[in-house]
Design a protein around this motif. Sequence first.
Motif, PDB file in Angstrom:
ATOM      1  N   GLY A 151       5.682  13.864   4.548  1.00  0.00           N
ATOM      2  CA  GLY A 151       4.311  13.442   4.316  1.00  0.00           C
ATOM      3  C   GLY A 151       4.173  12.703   3.003  1.00  0.00           C
ATOM      4  N   ARG A 152       2.923  12.470   2.602  1.00  0.00           N
ATOM      5  CA  ARG A 152       2.654  11.769   1.354  1.00  0.00           C
ATOM      6  C   ARG A 152       3.084  12.617   0.159  1.00  0.00           C
ATOM      7  NH1 ARG A 152      -3.607  10.300   1.408  1.00  0.00           N
ATOM      8  NH2 ARG A 152      -3.689  12.572   1.448  1.00  0.00           N
ATOM      9  N   PHE A 153       3.395  11.926  -0.932  1.00  0.00           N
ATOM     10  CA  PHE A 153       3.671  12.559  -2.219  1.00  0.00           C
ATOM     11  C   PHE A 153       2.580  12.102  -3.171  1.00  0.00           C
ATOM     12  CE2 PHE A 153       5.931  12.205  -6.430  1.00  0.00           C
ATOM     13  CZ  PHE A 153       6.006  13.570  -6.669  1.00  0.00           C
ATOM     14  N   ARG A 154       1.836  13.086  -3.762  1.00  0.00           N
ATOM     15  CA  ARG A 154       0.694  12.733  -4.598  1.00  0.00           C
ATOM     16  C   ARG A 154       0.690  13.604  -5.843  1.00  0.00           C
ATOM     17  NH1 ARG A 154      -4.302  13.730  -2.784  1.00  0.00           N
ATOM     18  NH2 ARG A 154      -5.148  11.715  -3.341  1.00  0.00           N
ATOM     19  N   PRO A 181       5.708   8.150   2.511  1.00  0.00           N
ATOM     20  CA  PRO A 181       7.115   8.511   2.686  1.00  0.00           C
ATOM     21  C   PRO A 181       8.036   7.293   2.589  1.00  0.00           C
ATOM     22  CG  PRO A 181       5.760   9.642   4.302  1.00  0.00           C
ATOM     23  CD  PRO A 181       4.856   8.676   3.594  1.00  0.00           C
ATOM     24  N   GLY A 182       9.083   7.424   1.781  1.00  0.00           N
ATOM     25  CA  GLY A 182      10.039   6.346   1.583  1.00  0.00           C
ATOM     26  C   GLY A 182       9.708   5.401   0.448  1.00  0.00           C
ATOM     27  N   ALA A 183       8.503   5.502  -0.118  1.00  0.00           N
ATOM     28  CA  ALA A 183       8.123   4.613  -1.220  1.00  0.00           C
ATOM     29  C   ALA A 183       8.844   5.024  -2.496  1.00  0.00           C
ATOM     30  CB  ALA A 183       6.618   4.640  -1.429  1.00  0.00           C
ATOM     31  N   VAL A 184       8.991   4.065  -3.409  1.00  0.00           N
ATOM     32  CA  VAL A 184       9.736   4.307  -4.630  1.00  0.00           C
ATOM     33  C   VAL A 184       9.032   3.664  -5.825  1.00  0.00           C
ATOM     34  CG1 VAL A 184      11.945   4.374  -3.426  1.00  0.00           C
ATOM     35  CG2 VAL A 184      11.175   2.213  -4.411  1.00  0.00           C
ATOM     36  N   ILE A 185       9.305   4.197  -7.016  1.00  0.00           N
ATOM     37  CA  ILE A 185       9.158   3.434  -8.249  1.00  0.00           C
ATOM     38  C   ILE A 185      10.497   2.722  -8.431  1.00  0.00           C
ATOM     39  CG2 ILE A 185       8.848   3.529 -10.753  1.00  0.00           C
ATOM     40  CD1 ILE A 185       7.166   6.032 -10.373  1.00  0.00           C
ATOM     41  N   TYR A 209       1.107  16.532 -12.325  1.00  0.00           N
ATOM     42  CA  TYR A 209       0.995  17.741 -11.523  1.00  0.00           C
ATOM     43  C   TYR A 209       1.010  17.334 -10.055  1.00  0.00           C
ATOM     44  CZ  TYR A 209      -0.613  22.091  -9.491  1.00  0.00           C
ATOM     45  OH  TYR A 209      -0.710  23.237  -8.740  1.00  0.00           O
ATOM     46  N   VAL A 210       1.957  17.883  -9.296  1.00  0.00           N
ATOM     47  CA  VAL A 210       2.124  17.482  -7.901  1.00  0.00           C
ATOM     48  C   VAL A 210       1.066  18.182  -7.048  1.00  0.00           C
ATOM     49  CG1 VAL A 210       3.689  17.299  -5.943  1.00  0.00           C
ATOM     50  CG2 VAL A 210       4.595  17.154  -8.278  1.00  0.00           C
ATOM     51  N   LEU A 211       0.189  17.391  -6.463  1.00  0.00           N
ATOM     52  CA  LEU A 211      -0.902  17.891  -5.631  1.00  0.00           C
ATOM     53  C   LEU A 211      -0.480  18.102  -4.187  1.00  0.00           C
ATOM     54  CD1 LEU A 211      -3.665  15.455  -6.927  1.00  0.00           C
ATOM     55  CD2 LEU A 211      -3.532  17.907  -7.450  1.00  0.00           C
ATOM     56  N   GLU A 212       0.485  17.302  -3.722  1.00  0.00           N
ATOM     57  CA  GLU A 212       0.802  17.286  -2.296  1.00  0.00           C
ATOM     58  C   GLU A 212       2.196  16.710  -2.108  1.00  0.00           C
ATOM     59  OE1 GLU A 212      -0.895  15.011   1.737  1.00  0.00           O
ATOM     60  OE2 GLU A 212      -2.112  15.060  -0.096  1.00  0.00           O
ATOM     61  N   GLY A 267       0.781  -1.229   0.000  1.00  0.00           N
ATOM     62  CA  GLY A 267       0.000   0.000   0.000  1.00  0.00           C
ATOM     63  C   GLY A 267       0.810   1.275   0.000  1.00  0.00           C
ATOM     64  N   LYS A 268       2.127   1.170  -0.051  1.00  0.00           N
ATOM     65  CA  LYS A 268       2.964   2.379  -0.027  1.00  0.00           C
ATOM     66  C   LYS A 268       2.916   3.135  -1.353  1.00  0.00           C
ATOM     67  CE  LYS A 268       6.221   0.662   3.465  1.00  0.00           C
ATOM     68  NZ  LYS A 268       5.508  -0.587   3.757  1.00  0.00           N
ATOM     69  N   TRP A 269       2.536   2.458  -2.419  1.00  0.00           N
ATOM     70  CA  TRP A 269       2.387   3.072  -3.747  1.00  0.00           C
ATOM     71  C   TRP A 269       1.012   2.640  -4.253  1.00  0.00           C
ATOM     72  CZ3 TRP A 269       5.739   1.164  -8.489  1.00  0.00           C
ATOM     73  CH2 TRP A 269       5.339   1.827  -9.658  1.00  0.00           C
ATOM     74  N   ALA A 270       0.129   3.593  -4.504  1.00  0.00           N
ATOM     75  CA  ALA A 270      -1.246   3.264  -4.887  1.00  0.00           C
ATOM     76  C   ALA A 270      -1.761   4.272  -5.903  1.00  0.00           C
ATOM     77  CB  ALA A 270      -2.153   3.239  -3.664  1.00  0.00           C
TER      78      ALA A 270
END
Length: 275
Positions: free
Chosen positions: A255-258, A199-203, A216-219, A173-176
Amino acid sequence: MTATYYAPQGGHPGQDQLLTDRAVFTDAYAVLPKGTMRDIVTSFLPFWDDTRLWVIARPLSGFAETFSQYIMEVAPGGGSDRPETDSEAEGVLFIVEGTATLIFNGTAHEMSPGGYAYLPPSSTWTLRNAGPEVLRFHWVRKAYQSVEGLDHPDFLILNENDIAPTEMPGTDGKWATTRFVDPADLRHDMHVTVVTFQPGAVIPFLETHVMEHGLYVLEGKAVYRLNNDWVEVEAGDFMWLRAFCPQACYAGGPGRFRYLLYKDVNRQMPLRPQR
């Protein structure tokens, strides 16, 4: 967790500010930092009242060619009774601030932040800001690629806060991805989704694929690998990737990256110049 959505406010930096910024345009990708979205670079459209916009993507020969993307800013009472002048264009609206009244085929729909609408080609629709606050939303447009034997997609109106994100396999669930359209519905030739990294998740590999992207970065903030470069991005930045540009991501937190993601999908590759 409550979703937040960054939207540009315009204005101008002071005369005492340095010119150095993170804006870059290359053969493979472009980055438009939030600081580039100032009053001096806004545009206006026919038949839109009390409205200005930032054009952050448009088809460019030899670069990304399938879509345009606007950040629309509509004052209270503003909007349009003739918003789309191209009958072959499909569109997606995504609300980030304020409220919109969207009338589609005579039926009114109220849209709030997180609201998503898919508008098929040749639609009859209007949009107004009936609220007391400024309305800001993304408008993604594409020339719909019809296929014999497939109907046009249906009108959709949804809100991301009502949709459970789809977890990427093996990521706990770290990347969704929040999907507004069924990926198996081949009537659609583009997808606009919301991608979330904890936080800390990767492609974990360099994606290299035929789909063009607008992100477009929302957050939040992250470090994005674009072609040969690692680029820091944050809420309000826009990344524009041509086909096959290698890409990966590391979400550093706290925080989250969205981001709001566009990609073209589900069509044969043209073998001749398009007319």
